[in-house]
Design a protein around this motif. Structure first.
Motif, short mmCIF file in Angstrom:
data_model
loop_
_atom_site.label_atom_id
_atom_site.label_comp_id
_atom_site.label_asym_id
_atom_site.label_seq_id
_atom_site.Cartn_x
_atom_site.Cartn_y
_atom_site.Cartn_z
N SER A 1 19.72 72.67 6.88
CA SER A 1 21.27 74.00 5.74
C SER A 1 20.57 74.96 6.95
O SER A 1 21.04 75.72 6.15
CB SER A 1 20.40 73.26 4.41
OG SER A 1 18.55 73.98 4.55
N TRP A 2 19.43 75.46 7.84
CA TRP A 2 19.82 76.69 8.56
C TRP A 2 20.43 76.94 8.76
O TRP A 2 21.65 77.62 8.39
CB TRP A 2 18.41 77.18 8.97
CG TRP A 2 17.01 76.22 8.09
CD1 TRP A 2 16.46 75.85 8.06
CD2 TRP A 2 16.77 77.62 7.42
NE1 TRP A 2 14.82 76.30 7.31
CE2 TRP A 2 15.55 77.65 6.34
CE3 TRP A 2 17.04 78.22 5.98
CZ2 TRP A 2 14.72 77.53 5.59
CZ3 TRP A 2 17.10 79.07 5.05
CH2 TRP A 2 15.47 78.72 4.65
N ASP A 3 20.93 75.93 9.93
CA ASP A 3 22.26 76.41 10.92
C ASP A 3 23.24 76.18 10.38
O ASP A 3 24.44 75.90 11.07
CB ASP A 3 21.76 75.96 12.23
CG ASP A 3 21.46 73.66 12.43
OD1 ASP A 3 21.84 73.39 10.91
OD2 ASP A 3 20.87 73.64 12.50
N SER A 4 23.69 74.80 9.36
CA SER A 4 24.73 74.96 8.59
C SER A 4 25.19 75.88 7.48
O SER A 4 24.95 76.90 8.10
CB SER A 4 25.29 74.03 7.59
OG SER A 4 23.67 73.50 7.20
N GLN A 5 25.14 75.50 6.27
CA GLN A 5 25.93 76.43 5.14
C GLN A 5 24.64 77.19 4.14
O GLN A 5 23.73 76.89 4.60
CB GLN A 5 26.39 75.16 3.93
CG GLN A 5 27.69 74.32 4.49
CD GLN A 5 28.11 75.73 4.47
OE1 GLN A 5 28.48 76.98 3.98
NE2 GLN A 5 29.67 75.28 5.05
N PRO A 6 24.97 78.28 4.47
CA PRO A 6 24.34 79.13 2.94
C PRO A 6 23.38 78.50 1.99
O PRO A 6 24.57 77.76 1.61
CB PRO A 6 23.88 80.20 2.22
CG PRO A 6 25.07 80.21 3.35
CD PRO A 6 26.01 79.47 3.77
N LEU A 7 22.56 78.70 1.22
CA LEU A 7 22.93 77.56 -0.12
C LEU A 7 23.59 78.52 -0.76
O LEU A 7 23.99 79.85 -1.14
CB LEU A 7 21.30 78.53 -1.23
CG LEU A 7 19.93 77.75 -0.41
CD1 LEU A 7 18.66 78.51 -1.47
CD2 LEU A 7 19.96 76.04 -0.92
N GLY B 1 10.85 80.89 3.93
CA GLY B 1 12.21 81.82 4.43
C GLY B 1 13.24 81.38 3.11
O GLY B 1 12.93 79.41 3.85
N VAL B 2 14.57 81.80 2.61
CA VAL B 2 15.81 81.06 2.33
C VAL B 2 16.35 82.06 2.69
O VAL B 2 16.81 83.49 3.05
CB VAL B 2 15.92 81.55 1.07
CG1 VAL B 2 16.27 80.41 0.01
CG2 VAL B 2 13.74 81.17 0.48
N ARG B 3 18.34 81.10 3.30
CA ARG B 3 19.18 81.74 3.31
C ARG B 3 20.06 81.21 2.31
O ARG B 3 20.75 80.68 2.01
CB ARG B 3 19.73 80.41 4.67
CG ARG B 3 20.31 81.37 5.06
CD ARG B 3 20.96 80.86 7.07
NE ARG B 3 21.92 81.61 7.13
CZ ARG B 3 22.95 81.10 7.84
NH1 ARG B 3 22.85 80.22 7.80
NH2 ARG B 3 23.93 81.52 8.68
N VAL B 4 20.48 82.30 1.87
CA VAL B 4 22.01 82.06 0.80
C VAL B 4 22.61 82.65 1.11
O VAL B 4 22.83 83.80 1.67
CB VAL B 4 20.75 82.71 -0.46
CG1 VAL B 4 20.79 84.08 0.01
CG2 VAL B 4 21.87 82.83 -1.93
N ASP B 5 23.59 82.31 0.34
CA ASP B 5 25.06 83.21 0.73
C ASP B 5 25.29 84.44 -0.31
O ASP B 5 25.25 84.46 -1.25
CB ASP B 5 26.38 82.11 -0.20
CG ASP B 5 28.14 82.73 -0.44
OD1 ASP B 5 27.93 84.29 -0.14
OD2 ASP B 5 28.77 81.93 -0.44
N GLY B 6 25.07 85.52 0.85
CA GLY B 6 25.35 86.78 0.46
C GLY B 6 26.58 87.50 -1.12
O GLY B 6 26.10 88.40 -0.81
N ASN B 7 27.88 86.73 -0.75
CA ASN B 7 28.65 86.87 -1.38
C ASN B 7 28.56 85.95 -3.10
O ASN B 7 29.71 85.91 -3.60
CB ASN B 7 29.72 86.59 -0.94
CG ASN B 7 29.88 87.80 0.48
OD1 ASN B 7 28.38 88.81 0.67
ND2 ASN B 7 30.96 87.96 1.09
#
Ligand SMILES: Cc1ncc(C[n+]2csc(CCOP(=O)(O)OP(=O)(O)O)c2C)c(N)n1
Ligand SMILES: [Mg+2]
Length: 386
Positions: free
Chosen positions: A20-26, A236-242
């Motif tokens: 999920s890190w290199d594909s879609q953010p949460l 570390g969490v990668r999330v959709d910032g929009n």
């Protein structure tokens, strides 16, 4: 374990993140404002219609403020303005995640977060107006002055968090960074020391894809900025910032974890800077308009509006009310900025060093010589009075 199970050990939290890190953010909402199948599962509190509507109002308010500030710079009322257009969900989610006693450490791009915290616009924009160092009391607002030297707010956040921890206060420090700032030494020092001391800090990187003209792939070779957390020993969490709902979910979990003694978290919010770096920059020289158009379709406000309209929470009448509130606020901003601030230009040189350096005194003389009699104008103070 899900990505939001931040209580697990940092290593496994990151390792299980996998592809999920290199594909879609949460995310919770897709680009069109519909819930994503298999996406995040926010709490009932976050999905409560009244809470969502408050968030939507805040987004609209942030955009109205940002648009007005951009206009003020064109009218010569502000010296410079770095716009957060397109990044409003990050501004709103950061402020909503905090209690009044928590600390916010903003950058120059986060003026909207200051007014969302309640700081009057004219005070929040004093720095960017070029009239004083900072127009509000950082202690009273639990909001540090906006930081222009990149990442220097990071170690300050750790200091504030650690001080609260030592005092036994359940206070959290939320530190905002840009993607470019992650290349700074202060970023590394802040994250490392926060993890070593288990300081109650949330690091929120607004990855808006650019550091002025430098795109992310020239900034880092890492697949994701959130991955850097592994090396420090924190989640570390990668999330959709929009996506305000997804951001709210992630930041709530990170703030709660910090408050409960679980230590720091790095959150990477994937977003986009819709405007140029500042009014002094021409973004058309380094990025294509079709890229900007693609991100315009992911607008954080439109996405939430579509979702809330489908729920029946938002309709034309509510939109109209919000519109009126925003218009009244920006009209007041215009009135306030039409009034000349009562600062004396000399004050810019005070409070820098206890004993001014020769270079500073030289600069002060240059300003005095250039402004001449103008510095004695009524309402701006006089030489005799100081
Ligand atoms: C220590 C330091 N180095 C360089 C600069 C010049 N500078 C100002 S803004 C900026 C880009 C920062 O990009 P990013 O961290 O992604 O934040 P954004 O502006 O995109 O919000 C740079 C290099 C600075 N302010 N401080
Ligand atoms: Mg950036």
């Amino acid at each position: 374990m899900t990505l939001l199970d931040l209580t697990a050990s940092p290593r496994s939290a990151s390792v299980t993140a996998g592809p999920s890190w290199d594909s879609q953010p949460l995310r919770y909402l897709d680009e069109h404002g519909a819930p994503v199948e298999g996406g995040l599962r926010p709490s009932a509190e976050i999905l409560d219609p009244a809470t969502l509507l408050r968030g939507y109002r805040a987004l609209r308010f942030a955009r109205a403020f940002d648009t007005e500030a951009t206009n003020l710079v064109m009218q010569g009322r502000l010296a410079v303005y770095p716009s957060c257009r397109g990044q409003e969900a990050c501004e709103v989610a950061a402020v909503q995640a905090l209690r009044v006693e928590d600390w916010l450490l903003p950058t120059y791009r986060d003026s909207a977060a200051l007014v969302l915290r309640g700081i009057p616009a004219v005070d929040a924009l004093t720095l960017l107006r070029g009239t004083w160092h900072c127009g509000y009391d950082p202690k009273a607002w639990r909001t540090m002055p906006q930081c222009t030297p990149l990442a220097t707010q990071g170690p300050h956040a750790v200091g504030l968090g650690l001080a609260a921890k030592l005092a036994g206060d359940p206070v959290v420090a939320l530190c905002l960074f840009g993607d470019g700032s992650t290349s700074e030494g202060d970023f590394h020092e802040a994250l490392n020391s926060a993890a070593v001391y288990q300081a109650p800090v949330v690091f929120l990187v607004q990855n808006n894809q650019y550091a002025i003209s430098v795109p992310l792939d020239k900034q880092t070779h890492a697949a994701a900025l959130a991955d850097k957390a592994v090396g420090y020993g924190m989640p570390g969490v990668r999330v959709d910032g929009n996506d305000l709902i997804a951001l709210g979910t992630v930041l709530d979990a990170a703030v709660r974890r910090a408050r409960e003694g679980g230590g720091p978290t790095l959150v990477e919010a994937v977003t986009y800077r819709m405007q140029a770096h500042t009014n002094a920059d021409d973004a058309a020289r380094y990025r294509r308009s079709d890229e900007v158009d693609q991100w315009r379709r992911r607008d954080p406000i439109e996405r939430l509006a579509t979702y809330l309209t489908a729920l029946g929470t938002l309709d034309a009448a509510v939109e109209g009310e919000i519109e009126e509130e925003c218009a009244a606020y920006t009209a007041r901003m215009r009135e306030q900025f039409a009034e000349e601030p009562g600062y004396h230009p000399d004050e810019m040189f005070e409070h820098v060093y206890a004993t001014p350096t020769p270079r500073l005194l030289e600069q002060r003389e240059l300003v005095r010589a250039e402004l001449g009699d103008a510095t004695d104008a009524p309402g701006t103070g006089t030489e005799q009075s100081r």
